[in-house]
Design an enzyme around this catalytic site. Structure first.
Site, PDB file in Angstrom:
ATOM      1  N   GLN A  36       7.321   5.683  -0.878  1.00 19.63           N
ATOM      2  CA  GLN A  36       7.050   7.005   0.168  1.00 19.63           C
ATOM      3  C   GLN A  36       8.696   7.540   0.293  1.00 19.63           C
ATOM      4  OE1 GLN A  36       5.204   5.159   3.532  1.00 19.63           O
ATOM      5  NE2 GLN A  36       6.642   3.559   2.650  1.00 19.63           N
ATOM      6  N   ASP A  91       8.246  -0.959  11.459  1.00 25.86           N
ATOM      7  CA  ASP A  91       9.317  -0.048  12.049  1.00 25.86           C
ATOM      8  C   ASP A  91       9.917  -1.274  13.119  1.00 25.86           C
ATOM      9  OD1 ASP A  91       6.454  -0.208  12.894  1.00 25.86           O
ATOM     10  OD2 ASP A  91       7.344  -0.186  14.693  1.00 25.86           O
ATOM     11  N   ASP A 143       2.112  -5.659  -0.589  1.00 26.16           N
ATOM     12  CA  ASP A 143       0.934  -5.128  -0.767  1.00 26.16           C
ATOM     13  C   ASP A 143       0.271  -6.069   0.106  1.00 26.16           C
ATOM     14  OD1 ASP A 143      -1.368  -2.999  -2.390  1.00 26.16           O
ATOM     15  OD2 ASP A 143      -0.979  -3.668  -0.260  1.00 26.16           O
ATOM     16  N   GLY A 144      -0.312  -5.434   0.990  1.00 21.83           N
ATOM     17  CA  GLY A 144      -1.077  -6.021   2.725  1.00 21.83           C
ATOM     18  C   GLY A 144      -2.324  -6.406   1.851  1.00 21.83           C
ATOM     19  N   ASP A 162      -1.183  -2.850  11.308  1.00 22.31           N
ATOM     20  CA  ASP A 162      -0.427  -1.695  12.230  1.00 22.31           C
ATOM     21  C   ASP A 162       0.304  -0.332  10.620  1.00 22.31           C
ATOM     22  OD1 ASP A 162       2.866  -1.268  13.744  1.00 22.31           O
ATOM     23  OD2 ASP A 162       1.196   0.233  13.568  1.00 22.31           O
ATOM     24  N   ASP A 165      -2.629   6.378   7.596  1.00 15.63           N
ATOM     25  CA  ASP A 165      -3.354   6.707   7.697  1.00 15.63           C
ATOM     26  C   ASP A 165      -4.064   5.816   6.106  1.00 15.63           C
ATOM     27  OD1 ASP A 165      -2.702   9.452   8.978  1.00 15.63           O
ATOM     28  OD2 ASP A 165      -3.113   8.059   9.990  1.00 15.63           O
TER      29      ASP A 165
END
Ligand code: SAM
Length: 293
Positions: A36, A91, A143-144, A162, A165
């Protein structure tokens, strides 16, 4: 590509086709990661903030609203939790709130993009510092969705999603299969809390209804709670609370430390915990009929 510009500019995010959020800010740094675009800014009203693919993620001024409500609601209900899985959360704000609990033994942070962690440690140290500072925290950069698929049964007391979108890499974190895996990796008495979008604007409300419908299909206890998030679309944001039996309000521990002098907070309190689950009638109505895909 790294960029360093210091002059003021307007950061603008489209919230709907005819509503935008604009903040007069200085751009500090930008980079295209393998997953990203990440950009860091600073401004007078919200302090430093960062965006992913142009969408507001974390701002110093209101991040505690989000991270305190994400962590202290389930931690004030869970019975002597030891292991927590955080999915996303690069974060570090969620981890910062979790490490305040000495009883926790292990916090796995599964974040797909290591650059989010490293850059937040550099530009938002007040949010991200616990990720590397606390030995109980284990960052796992993958990757979760895949991690949950392969994780062992009954491994965690809490799963906190967490995420961004339900678009791009975050989309799989809102699927029924993912919630079934979350249910499987939770111990008896386990709790799942997830980023659950918003009821106010139509597109976010549709996503909220879809998410809640899927959670209800997997967990015996499921609902949402709201909190104030000025930098997010409409300012009204939700978390989902799903569990294998514990109820969010009735089963809150009377001696939970969060919001007391033992664990001071900016946004969370026992009163806010209870009030967050009192939904406006229009939100309850949106969630009552089995709408959504
Ligand atoms: N509070 C923010 C919000 O509500 O949008 C999200 C915080 S955090 C920045 C979201 C994180 O989820 C990002 O760092 C992103 O890289 C991560 N993420 C997105 N999809 C993921 C996936 N499939 N597995 C693991 N992490 C993911």
């Amino acid at each position: 590509m790294a960029e360093h510009r210091r002059e003021f500019e307007w950061f603008t995010e489209d919230h709907t086709g005819d509503v935008r959020l604009s903040i007069k800010a200085r751009h500090l740094y930008g980079e295209d990661t393998p997953f990203q675009r990440i950009d860091f800014y600073e401004c007078d009203t919200f302090g430093r903030f960062f965006t992913l693919d142009g969408l507001m993620m974390v701002a110093e001024r209101d991040e505690r609203h989000y991270h305190e409500m994400l962590v202290h609601v389930p931690m004030s209900v869970a019975r002597d939790p030891k292991t927590v899985l955080v999915v996303g959360g690069g974060d570090g704000g969620t981890v910062r709130e979790l490490v305040r609990y000495p009883g926790l033994a292990r916090i796995d942070l599964v974040e797909i993009d290591e650059r989010v962690v490293r850059l937040c440690e550099e530009y938002l140290p007040g949010v991200a510092s616990a990720v590397s500072a606390d030995p109980r925290v284990k960052p796992i950069f993958e990757d979760g969705v895949r991690f949950l698929k392969e994780a062992p049964d009954a491994a965690y007391d809490l799963v906190l999603v967490d995420s961004t979108d339900p678009i791009g890499p975050g989309e799989g974190l809102f699927s029924r299969k993912f919630y079934q895996d979350c249910h499987r990796v939770l111990k008896p008495g386990g709790i799942l809390v997830n980023q659950h979008e918003s009821p106010f604007y139509e597109t976010y409300a549709q996503s909220m209804r879809r998410t809640q419908k899927r959670l209800r299909e997997v967990f015996p206890v499921s609902g949402v709670y709201h909190f104030h998030m000025p930098t997010y679309p409409s300012g009204m944001w939700l978390f989902g609370f799903a569990s294998k039996g514990l109820r969010a309000v009735e089963d809150r521990l009377p001696d939970a430390p969060a919001g007391t002098p033992a664990m001071p907070t900016r946004y969370y309190s026992a009163g806010m915990h209870a009030g967050a689950f009192a939904l406006p009638p229009y939100v309850a109505a949106l969630l009552s009929d089995e709408g959504g895909a």
